[in-house]
Design a protein around this motif. Structure first.
Motif, PDB file in Angstrom:
ATOM      1  N   LEU A 206       0.720  -1.130  -0.223  1.00  0.00           N
ATOM      2  CA  LEU A 206       0.089  -0.072  -0.045  1.00  0.00           C
ATOM      3  C   LEU A 206       0.885   1.308  -0.175  1.00  0.00           C
ATOM      4  O   LEU A 206       0.816   2.082  -0.825  1.00  0.00           O
ATOM      5  N   VAL A 207       1.855   1.391   0.943  1.00  0.00           N
ATOM      6  CA  VAL A 207       2.641   2.523   1.086  1.00  0.00           C
ATOM      7  C   VAL A 207       3.467   2.754  -0.234  1.00  0.00           C
ATOM      8  O   VAL A 207       3.788   3.783  -0.798  1.00  0.00           O
ATOM      9  N   LYS A 208       3.953   1.705  -0.742  1.00  0.00           N
ATOM     10  CA  LYS A 208       4.722   1.676  -2.133  1.00  0.00           C
ATOM     11  C   LYS A 208       3.926   2.400  -3.166  1.00  0.00           C
ATOM     12  O   LYS A 208       4.382   3.245  -3.877  1.00  0.00           O
ATOM     13  N   ASN A 209       2.654   1.894  -3.225  1.00  0.00           N
ATOM     14  CA  ASN A 209       1.782   2.577  -4.234  1.00  0.00           C
ATOM     15  C   ASN A 209       1.112   4.028  -4.092  1.00  0.00           C
ATOM     16  O   ASN A 209       0.916   4.750  -4.808  1.00  0.00           O
ATOM     17  N   ILE A 210       1.232   4.237  -2.739  1.00  0.00           N
ATOM     18  CA  ILE A 210       0.943   5.693  -2.219  1.00  0.00           C
ATOM     19  C   ILE A 210       1.969   6.333  -2.862  1.00  0.00           C
ATOM     20  O   ILE A 210       1.683   7.674  -3.317  1.00  0.00           O
ATOM     21  N   VAL A 211       3.307   6.118  -2.653  1.00  0.00           N
ATOM     22  CA  VAL A 211       4.259   7.088  -2.977  1.00  0.00           C
ATOM     23  C   VAL A 211       4.572   7.049  -4.343  1.00  0.00           C
ATOM     24  O   VAL A 211       4.591   8.281  -5.006  1.00  0.00           O
ATOM     25  N   GLN A 212       4.274   6.151  -4.929  1.00  0.00           N
ATOM     26  CA  GLN A 212       4.074   6.319  -6.390  1.00  0.00           C
ATOM     27  C   GLN A 212       3.112   6.999  -6.940  1.00  0.00           C
ATOM     28  O   GLN A 212       3.304   8.301  -7.940  1.00  0.00           O
ATOM     29  N   THR A 213       1.956   6.984  -6.591  1.00  0.00           N
ATOM     30  CA  THR A 213       0.917   7.845  -6.993  1.00  0.00           C
ATOM     31  C   THR A 213       1.205   9.346  -6.779  1.00  0.00           C
ATOM     32  O   THR A 213       1.037  10.213  -7.606  1.00  0.00           O
ATOM     33  N   GLY A 218       3.313  14.870  -8.392  1.00  0.00           N
ATOM     34  CA  GLY A 218       4.080  16.151  -8.079  1.00  0.00           C
ATOM     35  C   GLY A 218       4.152  16.312  -6.490  1.00  0.00           C
ATOM     36  O   GLY A 218       4.344  17.532  -5.958  1.00  0.00           O
ATOM     37  N   VAL A 219       3.476  15.260  -5.572  1.00  0.00           N
ATOM     38  CA  VAL A 219       3.508  15.620  -4.407  1.00  0.00           C
ATOM     39  C   VAL A 219       4.449  14.876  -3.564  1.00  0.00           C
ATOM     40  O   VAL A 219       4.679  13.520  -3.846  1.00  0.00           O
ATOM     41  N   ARG A 220       5.063  15.522  -2.375  1.00  0.00           N
ATOM     42  CA  ARG A 220       6.139  14.791  -1.793  1.00  0.00           C
ATOM     43  C   ARG A 220       5.380  14.092  -0.420  1.00  0.00           C
ATOM     44  O   ARG A 220       4.344  14.252  -0.078  1.00  0.00           O
ATOM     45  N   CYS A 235      10.882   2.833   4.898  1.00  0.00           N
ATOM     46  CA  CYS A 235      10.082   4.018   4.119  1.00  0.00           C
ATOM     47  C   CYS A 235      11.288   4.548   3.268  1.00  0.00           C
ATOM     48  O   CYS A 235      10.746   4.880   2.068  1.00  0.00           O
ATOM     49  N   ARG A 236      12.494   4.684   3.665  1.00  0.00           N
ATOM     50  CA  ARG A 236      13.533   5.007   2.821  1.00  0.00           C
ATOM     51  C   ARG A 236      13.544   4.180   1.318  1.00  0.00           C
ATOM     52  O   ARG A 236      13.628   4.783   0.465  1.00  0.00           O
ATOM     53  N   ASP A 237      13.716   2.897   1.519  1.00  0.00           N
ATOM     54  CA  ASP A 237      13.729   2.186   0.532  1.00  0.00           C
ATOM     55  C   ASP A 237      12.519   2.173  -0.520  1.00  0.00           C
ATOM     56  O   ASP A 237      12.819   2.002  -1.572  1.00  0.00           O
ATOM     57  N   MET A 238      11.453   2.693  -0.064  1.00  0.00           N
ATOM     58  CA  MET A 238      10.086   2.605  -0.653  1.00  0.00           C
ATOM     59  C   MET A 238      10.123   4.128  -1.386  1.00  0.00           C
ATOM     60  O   MET A 238       9.176   4.476  -2.130  1.00  0.00           O
ATOM     61  N   GLY A 239      11.038   5.008  -1.076  1.00  0.00           N
ATOM     62  CA  GLY A 239      11.087   6.158  -1.820  1.00  0.00           C
ATOM     63  C   GLY A 239      10.345   7.479  -1.083  1.00  0.00           C
ATOM     64  O   GLY A 239      10.066   8.415  -1.605  1.00  0.00           O
ATOM     65  N   VAL A 240       9.977   7.418   0.088  1.00  0.00           N
ATOM     66  CA  VAL A 240       9.423   8.139   0.969  1.00  0.00           C
ATOM     67  C   VAL A 240      10.349   9.492   1.136  1.00  0.00           C
ATOM     68  O   VAL A 240      11.787   9.156   1.021  1.00  0.00           O
ATOM     69  N   ASP A 241       9.898  10.736   1.099  1.00  0.00           N
ATOM     70  CA  ASP A 241      10.727  11.777   0.971  1.00  0.00           C
ATOM     71  C   ASP A 241      11.289  12.411   2.302  1.00  0.00           C
ATOM     72  O   ASP A 241      12.309  12.690   2.604  1.00  0.00           O
ATOM     73  N   LEU A 242      10.385  12.264   3.266  1.00  0.00           N
ATOM     74  CA  LEU A 242      10.315  12.962   4.465  1.00  0.00           C
ATOM     75  C   LEU A 242       9.670  12.074   5.566  1.00  0.00           C
ATOM     76  O   LEU A 242       8.852  11.266   5.437  1.00  0.00           O
ATOM     77  N   VAL A 243      10.537  12.240   6.675  1.00  0.00           N
ATOM     78  CA  VAL A 243      10.120  11.157   8.168  1.00  0.00           C
ATOM     79  C   VAL A 243       9.857  12.151   9.323  1.00  0.00           C
ATOM     80  O   VAL A 243      10.652  13.214   9.414  1.00  0.00           O
ATOM     81  N   GLN A 244       8.978  11.678  10.061  1.00  0.00           N
ATOM     82  CA  GLN A 244       8.732  12.320  11.373  1.00  0.00           C
ATOM     83  C   GLN A 244       8.579  11.328  12.534  1.00  0.00           C
ATOM     84  O   GLN A 244       7.668  10.240  12.135  1.00  0.00           O
ATOM     85  N   ILE A 377       6.988   6.791 -13.484  1.00  0.00           N
ATOM     86  CA  ILE A 377       6.435   7.816 -13.209  1.00  0.00           C
ATOM     87  C   ILE A 377       6.123   8.736 -14.275  1.00  0.00           C
ATOM     88  O   ILE A 377       4.976   9.169 -14.368  1.00  0.00           O
ATOM     89  N   PHE A 378       7.098   8.940 -15.356  1.00  0.00           N
ATOM     90  CA  PHE A 378       6.937   9.691 -16.480  1.00  0.00           C
ATOM     91  C   PHE A 378       5.626   9.083 -17.346  1.00  0.00           C
ATOM     92  O   PHE A 378       4.708   9.974 -17.767  1.00  0.00           O
TER      93      PHE A 378
END
Length: 603
Positions: A206-213, A218-220, A235-244, A377-378
């Protein structure tokens, strides 16, 4: 003090607070800042302002205090007071111009949006802080989009230069509608999906597809509530941009406790794969550093830029922090350029058409993205002129379609010795190595999946190798879409035969995903047939003995060999022989999927 006495005192405080709520809040409430950090560098990107101190006047949570303020008609005044304090604290941070302040927007204040925005702009001007240094979080625990004034407020915030984030994504009301219909900058994945993400394949999917979408739009992406190193690395390996979250830093009201960076994040987990480093080299070679405009620049600046670059049809648009907001395309300005008095109209303050009014969303990806992800993505952003690239979340350049094709071609050439040139997947040597390693590691269940197309030869003979290769590439792309986590190995045996290896998955999780894979492949591959062949459900061709007959439309069959936890098999030849026997059972099954388990020898 006994529990009963404490409860009585809290009740008295709350009753008193109803009359003197704002006065008491001014005396005891404060803002705690929790860092939001860049995944790849550990550098602080911004801080979320969180309310603290409500327990001193008898309220268990900040939400209880806000509810009471709403009942007393003092919610707007309370929020304005807390916001002004948060801005003052933010302004006192060293290098605050390089950070973003995240503020929660209570949905009950949407009707008072103009008052809230004007007050905030006044404070920002006094503190010399750009509006793009402030991001409002829209919590989807409440249905923001149903409010009559919501669209107008979003337009007001965007035109003023503020950034927007969807908070609590995945558990609230209409978050997909908000993501689709409104120009948000960040998406904060709710803690529910991050908790034990490294141990849950369904959440990873789910998270991988959320990141891709999100990246296509154009959303981080920000992952909330990270509490373990495993969650962070996943999260890092899935391409997440920021963490908290607490694994990074806990909220604190003391500015002296905040750091500009958290080095322990850079040291977490295994080193980056060699393939990604190669991709980064290829991507950097093709980056085009177009001049950019800032969303607070004048329209005349844009006209000048197009005049000085007559062959360029678009330019990136950045906010004050250097983050890409999208592109501005000459197409959207033509009606003003070629109309009488059109340019004068744009400059008219009453008309209010700033650069942000013309910004068009574009995919945003980090420079360290792998080329396959960049291409995906393109391809999924129909009509996009480019992909905007960032380094440490700031604008680094653009990649055009032509450049992306060159990147993919060069990558395929460089990897040709180690990977199948058509699919880019590892070949038989890597598959054998994986099977041997997995057979020895008995800490969890392992699954070896052998995928083989049914009726591929007559299709390839009838339509030619070009469409045959297309079908093979299509299946490889679907494999990558459904299997992407660190505990999955994908291989290409050759031709129309593929291999999927998994560790620590349950049979139920695996069969659910394989069913989707087979269904999607069948649905996509039938589109490669001519309409008349699709209608008949068959084509005419020769079998392997040269006998002409009818063949059903192509599908894929998958035989799965399961090694239960605790079973060690060090003989790859035995595993290969076991898998070979499953092929016929899979082809004979109605669904094309057959699973068999190797049983440990009886004592």
């Amino acid at each position: 003090m006994t529990g009963r006495a404490a409860a009585v005192e809290a009740g008295l405080l709350r009753r008193y607070a109803s009359d003197q709520l704002l006065t008491l809040a001014k005396a005891v409430m404060e803002n705690a800042f929790q860092p939001i950090v860049e995944v790849q560098t550990g550098a602080v990107f911004g801080h979320e302002a969180l309310m603290r101190g409500q327990e001193r006047i008898g309220f268990e949570t900040p939400l209880d205090l806000l509810d009471q303020a709403e009942s007393a008609g003092q919610l707007l005044a309370l929020e304005q007071m807390l916001t002004s304090r948060a801005l003052a604290k933010f302004a006192s941070l060293p290098d605050h111009a390089h950070y973003t302040l995240f503020l929660n927007l209570d949905h009950r204040l949407i009707a008072h949006g103009d008052t809230l925005v004007e007050g905030l702009l006044t404070h920002l001007r006094a503190a010399a802080i750009a509006p793009s240094s402030v991001c409002f979080e829209l919590s989807e625990r409440s249905d923001n989009t149903s409010h009559a004034d919501f669209s107008r407020l979003v337009t007001r915030l965007r035109s003023a230069g503020f950034k927007l984030a969807i908070d609590d994504f995945g558990i609230g009301h209409g978050e997909m509608k908000l993501l689709c219909d409104y120009p948000v900058d960040y998406l904060k994945v709710d803690r529910h999906f991050i908790h034990q993400l490294d141990h849950n394949p369904r959440k990873r999917h789910l998270v991988k597809n959320i990141v891709q979408t999100a990246h296509v739009l154009g959303v981080r992406v920000i992952a909330e509530g990270i509490e373990t190193e495993g969650e962070f690395v996943t999260c890092r390996d899935m391409g997440v941009d920021l963490v908290q979250g607490w694994h990074i830093a806990r909220p604190t009201p003391h500015l002296s406790e905040l750091k500009p960076a958290y080095p322990h994040l850079k040291e977490a987990g295994p080193l980056r794969r060699v393939g990604q480093s190669l991709d980064e080299i290829l991507i950097r070679r093709e980056v085009e550093t177009l001049p950019a405009v800032y969303e607070n620049d004048s329209i005349e600046t844009v006209f000048d830029l197009f005049r000085r670059n007559p062959r360029q049809s678009f330019f990136p648009v950045l906010n004050a922090n250097g983050e890409p907001r999208g592109i501005i395309h000459e197409l959207h300005l033509k009606e003003y350029i070629y109309q009488p008095f059109g340019r004068d109209l744009l400059k008219n303050k009453v008309y209010e058409r700033s650069i942000s009014h013309f910004v068009e969303r574009a995919p945003v990806v980090g420079l360290d993205a792998d080329a396959d992800r960049l291409m995906s993505i393109f391809a999924n952003m129909e009509g996009s002129d480019c992909v905007l690239l960032t380094e440490n979340l700031r604008y680094a350049g653009v990649i055009s379609a032509a450049s992306l094709i060159r990147i993919i071609n060069e990558k395929q050439l460089k990897n040709a010795q180690d990977q199948n040139p058509l699919t880019g997947l590892p070949g038989n040597r890597a598959i054998r190595d994986f099977m041997q390693q997995a057979g020895r590691d008995s800490d969890g269940a392992r699954h070896f999946c052998y995928c083989d197309f049914d009726n591929f030869k007559p299709f390839n003979d009838h339509y030619g190798f070009h469409l045959g290769d297309h079908a093979i590439s299509l299946f490889a792309a679907l494999m990558r879409r459904y299997f992407f986590s660190a505990d999955v190995f994908l291989g290409h045996v050759g031709g129309d035969d593929f291999f999927i290896g998994l560790t620590d998955w349950t049979r139920e999780e695996l069969t659910e995903i394989l069913d989707r894979l087979l269904s999607d492949f069948h649905g996509d591959v039938v589109e490669l047939y001519a309409p008349e062949d699709r209608q008949q459900g068959r084509i005419r061709g020769e079998d392997r003995n040269g006998v002409e007959r009818d063949f059903p439309l192509m599908r894929c069959s998958i035989g799965v060999l399961e090694l239960p936890k605790g079973l060690v098999i060090d003989d790859v030849s035995r595993l290969s022989a076991e898998i070979a026997t499953l092929k016929k059972s899979a082809k004979d099954s109605e669904a094309g999927l057959y699973v068999s388990t190797i049983r440990p020898p009886q004592a």
